[in-house]
Design an enzyme around this catalytic site. Structure first.
Site, PDB file in Angstrom:
ATOM      1  N   LYS A  95       0.844  -0.935  -0.141  1.00 40.78           N
ATOM      2  CA  LYS A  95       0.003   0.131   0.100  1.00 40.78           C
ATOM      3  C   LYS A  95       0.820   1.068  -0.029  1.00 40.78           C
ATOM      4  CE  LYS A  95      -2.595   2.758   3.112  1.00 40.78           C
ATOM      5  NZ  LYS A  95      -3.636   2.457   4.704  1.00 40.78           N
ATOM      6  N   GLY A 156      -7.424   8.423  10.481  1.00 38.87           N
ATOM      7  CA  GLY A 156      -7.548   8.347  12.175  1.00 38.87           C
ATOM      8  C   GLY A 156      -8.838   9.109  12.777  1.00 38.87           C
ATOM      9  N   ALA A 182      -9.037   5.631   4.985  1.00 41.21           N
ATOM     10  CA  ALA A 182      -8.553   6.120   5.595  1.00 41.21           C
ATOM     11  C   ALA A 182     -10.157   7.033   6.253  1.00 41.21           C
ATOM     12  CB  ALA A 182      -7.922   7.277   5.187  1.00 41.21           C
ATOM     13  N   GLY A 183     -10.487   7.140   7.273  1.00 39.57           N
ATOM     14  CA  GLY A 183     -11.626   7.993   7.936  1.00 39.57           C
ATOM     15  C   GLY A 183     -13.144   7.952   8.241  1.00 39.57           C
ATOM     16  N   ASN A 204      -8.771   1.126   9.832  1.00 41.89           N
ATOM     17  CA  ASN A 204      -8.248   0.976  11.404  1.00 41.89           C
ATOM     18  C   ASN A 204      -8.606   1.666  11.864  1.00 41.89           C
ATOM     19  OD1 ASN A 204      -4.150   0.544  11.626  1.00 41.89           O
ATOM     20  ND2 ASN A 204      -5.806   0.360  13.603  1.00 41.89           N
ATOM     21  N   THR A 205      -8.205   3.387  12.446  1.00 39.29           N
ATOM     22  CA  THR A 205      -8.375   3.571  13.685  1.00 39.29           C
ATOM     23  C   THR A 205     -10.045   3.395  14.042  1.00 39.29           C
ATOM     24  OG1 THR A 205      -7.144   5.235  12.887  1.00 39.29           O
ATOM     25  CG2 THR A 205      -8.553   6.808  14.674  1.00 39.29           C
TER      26      THR A 205
END
Lengths: 254, 64
Positions: A95, A156, A182-183, A204-205
């Site tokens: 990635k 994040g 992301a996000g 992830n976050t």
């Protein structure tokens, strides 16, 4: 008919790419299992002799590893990290993540195209993280990307589909899997992106900062599957104005 | 002087594999770069660290 997600010549049943950052290594196995994830991201960092645990020991067998190039500020550094990651002997997936903006952590699209071109020629399965832009997505496709990973909101942030309209353009126009990365902060946002026709979700976050990591991974799994099923089925239509009764209008009081 | 993971050390002349083991690294979990060139795992034992080398000892960690 079985709905397979094909990436770099590999077939996946799951459309959930799980991040492994910001939570305890001991939770990774449960998160992978509860989330049904078949791809997990990793980062490459300096080794330190105090830490004995090896993250690879916590990832269930058969899960495809997707090292990222985080920390890279230009194409040259991303290529360097990708090659080092491949030398770990865990496959050809990478990635690309190139940032020079420390506040929003937005990817540098120009450098990302350059790195994609170099790494795709070297046989990597290149998944570039990018700021959603149709022309750049076309450049990434021409450079040999295996998929395109537009951001929904800053990394994040858990802010959801802030770039929704642009992501829809990529889904409609680019003949590659569009993986929203992301996000994404909630299962409902993952579901919405899948309803729009995204090929997969990377998160992830949202999971790492949840009350219960494996349970949130499970919630994402359900949401991604629901969104995918809805997309494949075809959404019900939206009326321009007025309503339309769901019950027969005749047969009793009239 | 050798620079290893950003720290200056007097380890010129040492065998790379021995250095890693003596310092508590597990060579199986690592990738090593010397002067921007990747050293394959099988070659750790046949590399002698040279003066002025810049070495990075890296491993996978959690990331998104």
């Amino acid at each position: 008919m079985e709905d397979k997600f094909v990436l770099g010549g590999k077939e996946f049943k799951s459309r959930f790419i799980l991040g492994s950052g910001k939570y305890n290594l001991n939770l990774i196995k449960a998160a992978v299992e509860q989330g049904g994830a078949e791809i997990i991201t990793l980062a490459l960092r300096r080794a330190n002799t105090q830490e004995k645990d090896n993250i690879l020991d916590f990832i269930p067998k058969g899960v495809t590893l997707l090292p990222n190039t985080s920390g890279a500020r230009n194409a040259e550094e991303a290529v360097r990290i990708a090659r080092l990651s491949r030398a770990m002997g865990c496959g050809d997936f990478v990635k690309i993540e190139i940032m020079r903006d420390a506040k929003y952590l937005f990817p540098d699209n120009y450098e990302t195209v350059k790195a994609t071109e170099i790494l795709a020629k070297e046989g990597f399965v290149v998944l570039p993280y990018m700021n959603p832009d149709l022309n750049v997505a076309r450049d990434l496709q021409n450079a040999g990307a295996a998929a395109v990973m537009p951001l929904a909101a800053p990394i994040g942030s858990n802010k959801g589909l802030a770039t929704k309209a642009m992501i829809q353009v990529l889904i409609d126009e680019i003949d590659l899997p569009i993986i929203v990365d992301a996000g994404i902060g909630k299962p409902s946002q993952a579901c919405e992106a899948m309803e729009m026709g995204a090929a997969a979700i990377m998160a992830n976050t949202a999971i790492a900062t949840a009350g219960d990591v494996p349970e949130m991974a499970a919630a994402f799994k359900l949401a991604i599957e629901a969104g995918r099923k809805a997309y494949l089925t075809g959404m019900g239509r939206v009326l321009a104005r007025g309503g339309s009764a769901s019950d027969p209008l005749t047969g009793f009081l009239r | 002087m050798v620079k290893i993971n950003g720290e200056a050390k007097e380890i010129a002349g040492k065998n790379l594999l021995e250095y890693l083991i003596e310092n508590g690294f597990n060579p199986d979990h690592l990738v090593v770069e010397r002067n921007l060139e990747i050293i394959q795992k099988e070659q750790f034992g046949s590399v002698t660290i040279q003066d002025e080398d810049v070495i990075e000892v890296l491993r996978f960690v959690g990331g998104g």
